[in-house]
Motif scaffolding. Structure first.
Motif, PDB file in Angstrom:
ATOM      1  N   TYR A 193       0.858  -1.188   0.000  1.00  0.00           N
ATOM      2  CA  TYR A 193       0.000   0.000   0.000  1.00  0.00           C
ATOM      3  C   TYR A 193       0.893   1.237   0.000  1.00  0.00           C
ATOM      4  N   VAL A 194       0.762   2.037  -1.036  1.00  0.00           N
ATOM      5  CA  VAL A 194       1.556   3.257  -1.169  1.00  0.00           C
ATOM      6  C   VAL A 194       0.694   4.436  -0.728  1.00  0.00           C
ATOM      7  N   VAL A 195       1.145   5.134   0.298  1.00  0.00           N
ATOM      8  CA  VAL A 195       0.393   6.249   0.877  1.00  0.00           C
ATOM      9  C   VAL A 195       1.141   7.550   0.598  1.00  0.00           C
ATOM     10  N   THR A 196       0.424   8.537   0.090  1.00  0.00           N
ATOM     11  CA  THR A 196       1.017   9.871  -0.029  1.00  0.00           C
ATOM     12  C   THR A 196       0.613  10.687   1.194  1.00  0.00           C
ATOM     13  N   ASP A 254      -7.220   4.362   9.500  1.00  0.00           N
ATOM     14  CA  ASP A 254      -8.436   3.575   9.708  1.00  0.00           C
ATOM     15  C   ASP A 254      -8.672   2.608   8.537  1.00  0.00           C
ATOM     16  N   VAL A 255      -8.502   3.120   7.312  1.00  0.00           N
ATOM     17  CA  VAL A 255      -8.707   2.289   6.123  1.00  0.00           C
ATOM     18  C   VAL A 255      -7.716   1.127   6.106  1.00  0.00           C
ATOM     19  N   LEU A 256      -6.446   1.416   6.363  1.00  0.00           N
ATOM     20  CA  LEU A 256      -5.431   0.372   6.315  1.00  0.00           C
ATOM     21  C   LEU A 256      -5.621  -0.641   7.434  1.00  0.00           C
ATOM     22  N   ALA A 257      -6.097  -0.190   8.581  1.00  0.00           N
ATOM     23  CA  ALA A 257      -6.352  -1.112   9.685  1.00  0.00           C
ATOM     24  C   ALA A 257      -7.433  -2.126   9.314  1.00  0.00           C
ATOM     25  N   LYS A 258      -8.374  -1.722   8.461  1.00  0.00           N
ATOM     26  CA  LYS A 258      -9.424  -2.641   8.011  1.00  0.00           C
ATOM     27  C   LYS A 258      -8.912  -3.581   6.918  1.00  0.00           C
ATOM     28  N   ARG A 259      -8.001  -3.088   6.090  1.00  0.00           N
ATOM     29  CA  ARG A 259      -7.528  -3.901   4.957  1.00  0.00           C
ATOM     30  C   ARG A 259      -6.452  -4.904   5.359  1.00  0.00           C
ATOM     31  N   VAL A 260      -5.613  -4.539   6.299  1.00  0.00           N
ATOM     32  CA  VAL A 260      -4.490  -5.392   6.673  1.00  0.00           C
ATOM     33  C   VAL A 260      -4.966  -6.476   7.629  1.00  0.00           C
ATOM     34  N   PRO A 264      11.199  -9.471   4.800  1.00  0.00           N
ATOM     35  CA  PRO A 264      10.405 -10.697   4.944  1.00  0.00           C
ATOM     36  C   PRO A 264       8.977 -10.406   5.406  1.00  0.00           C
ATOM     37  N   SER A 265       8.181  -9.840   4.521  1.00  0.00           N
ATOM     38  CA  SER A 265       6.799  -9.520   4.873  1.00  0.00           C
ATOM     39  C   SER A 265       5.920  -9.693   3.645  1.00  0.00           C
ATOM     40  N   ARG A 266       4.656 -10.083   3.868  1.00  0.00           N
ATOM     41  CA  ARG A 266       3.699 -10.223   2.773  1.00  0.00           C
ATOM     42  C   ARG A 266       2.785  -9.014   2.659  1.00  0.00           C
ATOM     43  N   THR A 267       2.909  -8.085   3.592  1.00  0.00           N
ATOM     44  CA  THR A 267       2.133  -6.842   3.539  1.00  0.00           C
ATOM     45  C   THR A 267       3.023  -5.685   3.947  1.00  0.00           C
ATOM     46  N   MET A 268       3.124  -4.704   3.082  1.00  0.00           N
ATOM     47  CA  MET A 268       3.974  -3.553   3.351  1.00  0.00           C
ATOM     48  C   MET A 268       3.223  -2.263   3.069  1.00  0.00           C
ATOM     49  N   VAL A 302      -1.210  11.213  -8.292  1.00  0.00           N
ATOM     50  CA  VAL A 302      -1.711  10.804  -6.981  1.00  0.00           C
ATOM     51  C   VAL A 302      -1.841  12.044  -6.107  1.00  0.00           C
ATOM     52  N   GLU A 303      -2.904  12.107  -5.348  1.00  0.00           N
ATOM     53  CA  GLU A 303      -3.203  13.281  -4.536  1.00  0.00           C
ATOM     54  C   GLU A 303      -2.751  13.087  -3.092  1.00  0.00           C
ATOM     55  N   ALA A 304      -2.684  14.183  -2.357  1.00  0.00           N
ATOM     56  CA  ALA A 304      -2.297  14.126  -0.950  1.00  0.00           C
ATOM     57  C   ALA A 304      -3.280  13.252  -0.173  1.00  0.00           C
ATOM     58  N   GLY A 305      -2.751  12.356   0.655  1.00  0.00           N
ATOM     59  CA  GLY A 305      -3.593  11.492   1.466  1.00  0.00           C
ATOM     60  C   GLY A 305      -4.168  10.307   0.721  1.00  0.00           C
ATOM     61  N   SER A 306      -3.624  10.002  -0.452  1.00  0.00           N
ATOM     62  CA  SER A 306      -4.158   8.900  -1.256  1.00  0.00           C
ATOM     63  C   SER A 306      -3.552   7.561  -0.858  1.00  0.00           C
ATOM     64  N   ILE A 307      -4.253   6.488  -1.242  1.00  0.00           N
ATOM     65  CA  ILE A 307      -3.765   5.121  -1.071  1.00  0.00           C
ATOM     66  C   ILE A 307      -3.763   4.446  -2.438  1.00  0.00           C
ATOM     67  N   THR A 308      -2.640   3.857  -2.803  1.00  0.00           N
ATOM     68  CA  THR A 308      -2.516   3.064  -4.023  1.00  0.00           C
ATOM     69  C   THR A 308      -2.170   1.637  -3.616  1.00  0.00           C
ATOM     70  N   HIS A 309      -2.869   0.683  -4.187  1.00  0.00           N
ATOM     71  CA  HIS A 309      -2.701  -0.724  -3.809  1.00  0.00           C
ATOM     72  C   HIS A 309      -1.981  -1.486  -4.922  1.00  0.00           C
ATOM     73  N   LEU A 310      -0.876  -2.110  -4.571  1.00  0.00           N
ATOM     74  CA  LEU A 310      -0.092  -2.931  -5.488  1.00  0.00           C
ATOM     75  C   LEU A 310      -0.131  -4.382  -4.987  1.00  0.00           C
ATOM     76  N   ARG A 311      -0.152  -5.344  -5.929  1.00  0.00           N
ATOM     77  CA  ARG A 311      -0.227  -6.748  -5.497  1.00  0.00           C
ATOM     78  C   ARG A 311       0.549  -7.653  -6.449  1.00  0.00           C
ATOM     79  N   GLU A 312       1.209  -8.658  -5.868  1.00  0.00           N
ATOM     80  CA  GLU A 312       1.824  -9.739  -6.644  1.00  0.00           C
ATOM     81  C   GLU A 312       1.180 -11.049  -6.223  1.00  0.00           C
TER      82      GLU A 312
END
Length: 210
Positions: A5-8, A41-47, A144-148, A179-189
């Protein structure tokens, strides 16, 4: 799955003062702190795996403040990295936007864009900036992490995304994501094909609640 998760960082004082950011060490505004909490709050729900998540942040104050809000919600201490800073604008950092625009030399539409001299003493070229962020992301993805979670700046977020997509740094003369201030971008492999996906770009829906 590997999720990044990339946060600005949210609104900072240099935004309101109409000043150049770069390495200028501005702080979050009161609104910025509220928005940082909403991002957390959003990331706490997603992670799902809070014990295994890692939080990385640019070492500038505004990003560290945002990362701290996220880290507190997830019970993780953010790791500060100089490599995740915004592009350095040298003598232009902290200057009023009008001062900056009088002196800034934009890159040509065709020609040398990566090593272009922007006319500001002490500024990084785009090539130097890209190489720095790529070095940082190389380090992060060896963890060594599956969520960053990577907390950075608007410009550097683009470089984080293109690094994720394995676009060679010498092909980045034109690449950019808005990308705007306070945004979240989700990347996945994924674990099967190991394809790297840009799942969601520039999500700011959470800010509407602030």
């Amino acid at each position: 799955m590997l999720d990044v998760y990339v946060v600005t960082h949210p609104e900072a004082t240099h935004h309101l003062e109409d000043r150049v950011g770069g390495w200028y060490d501005s702080e979050l505004t009161p609104t910025g702190f509220v928005h940082a909490g909403l991002v957390a709050d959003v990331l706490a729900k997603r992670v799902k795996d809070r014990a295994g998540v890692l939080v990385f942040t640019s070492d500038l104050t505004r990003t560290r403040q945002a990362a701290q809000a996220i880290g507190e919600r997830l019970g993780r201490e953010p790791v500060s990295m100089r490599e995740l800073r915004e592009k350095s604008y040298g003598e232009g950092e902290g200057q009023l936007d009008a001062w900056f625009r009088e002196r800034f030399i934009p890159p040509p539409a065709i020609g040398e864009r990566m090593d272009h001299d922007e006319g500001l003493a002490g500024a990084e070229t785009k090539l130097e900036w890209v190489r720095r962020v790529y070095r940082g992301m190389d380090q992060i993805l060896r963890a060594p992490s599956r969520t960053m979670i990577v907390v950075t700046h608007g410009g550097s977020a683009s470089l984080v995304i293109v690094h994720w997509l394995r676009i060679p740094w010498d092909a980045l003369g034109y690449a950019s994501f808005r990308v705007e201030a306070g945004s979240i971008t989700h990347l996945r492999e994924d674990d099967y094909f190991h394809n790297r996906t840009l799942v969601e770009l520039n999500d700011t829906t959470h800010l509407r609640r602030g």
